[in-house]
Design an enzyme around this catalytic site. Sequence first.
Site, PDB file in Angstrom:
ATOM      1  N   ASP A 262      66.286 -11.976  -7.344  1.00 30.46           N
ATOM      2  CA  ASP A 262      66.046 -12.544  -8.672  1.00 30.46           C
ATOM      3  C   ASP A 262      64.971 -13.613  -8.493  1.00 30.46           C
ATOM      4  O   ASP A 262      64.403 -13.737  -7.410  1.00 30.46           O
ATOM      5  CB  ASP A 262      67.359 -13.125  -9.256  1.00 30.46           C
ATOM      6  CG  ASP A 262      67.337 -13.178 -10.775  1.00 30.46           C
ATOM      7  OD1 ASP A 262      66.563 -13.981 -11.336  1.00 30.46           O
ATOM      8  OD2 ASP A 262      68.085 -12.413 -11.403  1.00 30.46           O
ATOM      9  N   HIS A 316      62.868 -12.261 -14.277  1.00 29.81           N
ATOM     10  CA  HIS A 316      63.755 -12.479 -13.123  1.00 29.81           C
ATOM     11  C   HIS A 316      63.069 -12.103 -11.812  1.00 29.81           C
ATOM     12  O   HIS A 316      63.655 -11.460 -10.944  1.00 29.81           O
ATOM     13  CB  HIS A 316      65.068 -11.709 -13.278  1.00 29.81           C
ATOM     14  CG  HIS A 316      65.915 -12.240 -14.386  1.00 29.81           C
ATOM     15  ND1 HIS A 316      66.680 -13.372 -14.258  1.00 29.81           N
ATOM     16  CD2 HIS A 316      66.092 -11.807 -15.662  1.00 29.81           C
ATOM     17  CE1 HIS A 316      67.306 -13.608 -15.411  1.00 29.81           C
ATOM     18  NE2 HIS A 316      66.960 -12.682 -16.265  1.00 29.81           N
ATOM     19  N   GLU A 387      65.750  -9.919 -20.416  1.00 35.75           N
ATOM     20  CA  GLU A 387      65.327 -11.295 -20.681  1.00 35.75           C
ATOM     21  C   GLU A 387      63.859 -11.592 -20.381  1.00 35.75           C
ATOM     22  O   GLU A 387      63.529 -12.625 -19.808  1.00 35.75           O
ATOM     23  CB  GLU A 387      66.230 -12.281 -19.901  1.00 35.75           C
ATOM     24  CG  GLU A 387      67.674 -12.207 -20.335  1.00 35.75           C
ATOM     25  CD  GLU A 387      68.554 -13.271 -19.706  1.00 35.75           C
ATOM     26  OE1 GLU A 387      69.247 -13.959 -20.472  1.00 35.75           O
ATOM     27  OE2 GLU A 387      68.562 -13.420 -18.465  1.00 35.75           O
TER      28      GLU A 387
END
Length: 612
Positions: A262, A316, A387
Amino acid sequence: MSTSHYIYCYLSILLCALAAANSDESNSISGNSKWYCESTDLCLEEDGQDEKPQGVRKEPRKYFESQNDCRLSCGKYGAIWPMPTGECSLSHERVHFDPWKVRFNVVAPNEATTQFLRETNRLFVSNLLKECHRNCTLTTSKEVLVKATVTDATLKLDWSTDESYRMVVRTTDTASFVDIRAATPYGARHAFETLSNLVTGSRSNNGLLMVSAARVDDRPFYPHRGLLLDTSRNFLPLRYIRSTLDAMATSKLNVLHWHVVDTHSFPLEITRVPEMQRYGAYSQAQTYSRADAVNLVKYARLRGIRILLEIDGPSHAGNGWQWGPAAGLGNMSVCLNQAPWRNYCVQPPCGQLNPINDHMYAVLKEILEDVAELGAPEETIHMGGDEVYIPCWNRTEEITTQMKARGYDLSEASFLRLWSQFHQRNLEAWDDINQRMYPSLSEPKPVILWSSRLTDPEHIEQMLPKERFVIQTWVNAQDSINRQLLQRGYRLLLSTKDAWYLDHGFWGSTRYYNWRKVYGNILPVDTKTGAMRQVLGGEVCMWSEYVDQNSLEARIWPRAGAAAERLWSNPKSSADLAQRRFYRYRERLLARGVHPDAVVPHWCVLHEGQCL
Ligand SMILES: *[C@@H]1O[C@H](CO)[C@@H](O)[C@H](O)[C@H]1NC(C)=O
Ligand SMILES: *[C@@H]1O[C@H](CO)[C@@H](O)[C@H](O)[C@H]1NC(C)=O
Ligand SMILES: *[C@@H]1O[C@H](CO)[C@@H](O)[C@H](O)[C@H]1NC(C)=O
């Protein structure tokens, strides 16, 4: 409490020593307790005071030496977790046996499947040994002969794998016979798991007790029964991943979704791009080598588990990607570690791959190539896709300049287009890698993406072809997106946010979901079946912002086991009916060296039916 305990010890040193040795166990120290199974499915201890008048009972009561002995066959499913979906009948009789003397006969079509089953036998025996209360060794013991027959020559493990099995246990004057039949070695290994649920330690003697006759016909409801483990926010040492796999195997979960990297850190060694780990790991000690990952994949498969790696992007992704400018490859990740973070991402540290940098795609392809080599030929990849924070790209001049040069405006629609092109391009890279590496594959593999703004039902069909992208949704149970994506023909994995997010309850305003809530999470109805099915299953998610090896096991277990029964059996009945089997399942995890959280006062475990 300690005072009375000591007085008691003083009075009865011998009994107290016994109690201390068995302090986590359920039976009274009197040593001659009598347990019986009430007609429903309660195991109750007879204390001599509740003797009902003889006239009330038609048959004499069958007594068991312990609560666990009673539990083996009390209720339709005894102590089996997750509950079988087909026929299940269990005798109340027991055989007393020595686990060292179980003999195996494996009938499999080739060397690889035979070898797999021999390993399964070994794991099975080591699990049995953990059930012994006293010395496992019995001087005189009936023989237990286990025959496992599998018919498929393949060790392929994916959504099409047949995990069903049929098991018959019978006992004669001389021996007990267990007959296991399954299409694949994975079905057979599940049967061994079930067989271990028909066994408990004996208290009156050495060795183990096993249900003397049984018939179980079983297959999972969903082909994807997963647990997500995040090793980027906080690193997890390998042995904790292995113990997670052990507990998953106990629960018949079959996918470890390894969210290995990540923005925070990049612990995985990529042999083609060593810079990723060198720049991205928290420290040299907090890394997984290529060999570690390969061994983990093997370890998992012997336990019937796939490891599905996620290389998250375009969001990420940050630490590990810093070395582009120095290497002449430009900015591969943008907004990297930018502050104030709220302007550039949803969670610090920031970082989002640069979708206009060709070098980034080349490096990502090398990463995908490494991942393809790690897994089995049939294994696919999770490409992340959650996201994306548009203001990050929108604040990056090289991106907006390039967009304008391509004739894009800076509307949200343009950014979504750029984002979907990112996934399309990586999908092409993935297909190219697989065609070269595994030329015998008949079809391109589907890949998995998280639900996001990109997967909004009103435009997903323009962004992501349904034949190629499986969507893992992470919305609340009441959200309509699942239904809408199903209507549009997409295949889904469910990680219901308000039930299966195991990190909730430890940050912000999130709430903790107890095992009953996890158990009660019924997945959306799928009108299609067989190869056409659209709801493939789901995953409980252990995001690691607020957990590391010190609390991992108690955070995940036994709750993930509640999801395991939801995914394997999809029971119509409630957690109330499952609770006694669940408590026994938790004890089994304990016996196997896992450290599950407590779910109820021990008094309630001992006094079945009195804490409802
Ligand atoms: C277990 O029992 C066997 C046979 O009775 C005996 O040979 C062995 O030494 C015992 N082991 C332990 C650890 O007590
Ligand atoms: C890369 O990012 C840095 C820092 O944000 C910036 O100064 C630089 O101009 C960028 N490089 C290119 C080629 O845009
Ligand atoms: C991107 O930034 C420009 C101005 O800098 C703004 O007009 C535009 O609305 C932004 N786009 C999005 C999707 O926020």
